[in-house]
Design an enzyme around this catalytic site. Structure first.
Site, PDB file in Angstrom:
ATOM      1  N   ASP A 121       0.819  -1.219   0.151  1.00 18.59           N
ATOM      2  CA  ASP A 121       0.113   0.098   0.229  1.00 18.59           C
ATOM      3  C   ASP A 121       0.826   1.337   0.149  1.00 18.59           C
ATOM      4  O   ASP A 121       1.972   1.188   0.342  1.00 18.59           O
ATOM      5  CB  ASP A 121      -0.930   0.055   1.255  1.00 18.59           C
ATOM      6  N   LYS A 143      -3.906   2.609  -2.472  1.00 22.16           N
ATOM      7  CA  LYS A 143      -5.151   3.207  -2.874  1.00 22.16           C
ATOM      8  C   LYS A 143      -4.938   4.885  -2.344  1.00 22.16           C
ATOM      9  O   LYS A 143      -4.186   4.971  -1.219  1.00 22.16           O
ATOM     10  CB  LYS A 143      -6.165   2.739  -2.048  1.00 22.16           C
ATOM     11  N   MET A 254      -8.098   8.913   8.548  1.00 21.57           N
ATOM     12  CA  MET A 254      -8.993   8.851   7.342  1.00 21.57           C
ATOM     13  C   MET A 254     -10.021  10.091   7.322  1.00 21.57           C
ATOM     14  O   MET A 254     -11.154   9.805   6.618  1.00 21.57           O
ATOM     15  CB  MET A 254      -9.442   7.519   6.632  1.00 21.57           C
TER      16      MET A 254
END
Length: 341
Positions: A121, A143, A254
């Site tokens: 990632d 991502k 996030m």
């Protein structure tokens, strides 16, 4: 004991069955060594050590390859022993921590050294993966906010297919695989395909990134609990009420994209407008930055500072404890004046 040596152009003999020694061969080849290999003890002859600086025996038996060990002593060649690669494919989910190699666990480093394929990632430590996982195939499945380079279902498919081909697969994830990392889904995908899977926990950014800014998530007499929340999607009114009523420290991962909704929801739920809030961007990087304000002012402050992901949001009185650390005593003095402390 670990040693670092420049083997570029130096002759190295690797002794062991081809399948068992394949990762050792790949690792030394990636280090630039000129390799010789021998797969069976009865195929070894002392002349294979001519010009060699190192011999590596890949065997489950510490006493294996006695003729080679004796010849190394006679030729003055260093001898190392390594365990053979396990047969068949498998998957290891590895938590890479908040992004700095310094916080990779020993278990994480070992898993990477033994990997044939690494699916990584963007928030995992990947700048030096070619060194951490020498010779492995490196696949970027990272991502970004609003853009998934590889869909989760496709990541799971790649992971399973690579293991079914007999590879030792490492799925390298930022933070901890089981803290908003979808690690449970990936374990389930492996289990459904009959692939052996193990998990190496990682240092979660929920605790480590606030710490990098000098903010403890708990502190005696200030906060005896902390709650970790995903800000990927807006929370419901009931969740806002629950968070506001818990007390302690709230850590949001996030959460930059949903920051206005979160703050508005917490204010509607009764959280004090003067509650200290910090946003820590790019934890442990050279460009780490902390923006400090209050619940009433953080949206404006974050906008003025052009705060961007990746970032961690910390809500609670513990934010005041960062004086003298990365957050900066001046900004915290401004905060104290703003909240009337």
């Amino acid at each position: 004991m670990q040693l670092t040596a420049d083997l570029t152009g130096r002759h190295v003999l690797v002794a062991g069955a081809r399948d068992e020694a394949r990762r050792v061969v790949r690792r030394y080849r990636a280090a630039g060594a000129v390799l010789r290999t021998v797969s069976r003890p009865d195929h070894f002859t002392p002349d294979l050590l001519n010009g060699a600086v190192l011999a590596v025996v890949v065997s489950a038996d510490d006493g294996g390859w006695p003729a080679l060990a004796q010849a190394c002593g006679a030729h003055g060649v260093l001898l190392a022993r390594e365990a053979p690669a396990a047969p068949g494919g498998r998957v290891t989910l590895v938590g890479g921590g908040p992004g700095t190699e310094d916080l990779l666990t020993v278990g994480a480093q070992q898993a990477l050294r033994e990997a044939d394929v690494v699916l990584f990632d963007r928030l995992a430590p990947h700048r030096n993966l070619s060194t951490l996982a020498p010779g492995a195939e490196l696949v970027d499945v990272g991502k970004q906010p609003g853009h998934h380079q590889v869909a989760q279902r496709d990541i799971e498919r790649l992971m399973v297919e690579a293991a079914q081909a007999g590879n030792n697969v490492v799925r390298l994830k930022g933070g901890d695989p089981f803290v908003f990392g979808r690690g449970g889904e990936e374990v389930a995908a492996c289990a459904a395909a009959g692939i052996p899977v193990s998990v190496v926990p990682g240092v979660t950014s929920a605790v480590s990134v606030p710490a990098a800014a000098g903010i403890p998530v708990t502190h005696r007499g200030v906060s005896h609990l902390f709650t970790v929340v995903s800000g990927h999607q807006p929370l419901s009114d009931a969740e806002h009420v629950h968070l506001a009523g818990l007390g302690g420290t709230v850590v949001v991962l996030m959460g930059i994209g949903t920051l206005p909704q979160l703050i508005a929801g917490l204010r509607r739920a009764g959280m004090r407008p003067d509650m200290p809030v910090a946003v820590v961007e790019r934890g442990y990087s050279d460009s780490q930055r902390t923006t400090v304000s209050t619940l009433a002012g953080i949206v404006t402050a974050a906008g003025a500072a052009r705060v961007k992901s990746p970032a961690i949001l910390v809500i609670g009185e513990v934010v005041r404890l960062a004086a003298g650390c990365e957050a900066g005593a001046g900004r915290l003095a401004d905060l104290a004046e703003a909240v009337g402390a």
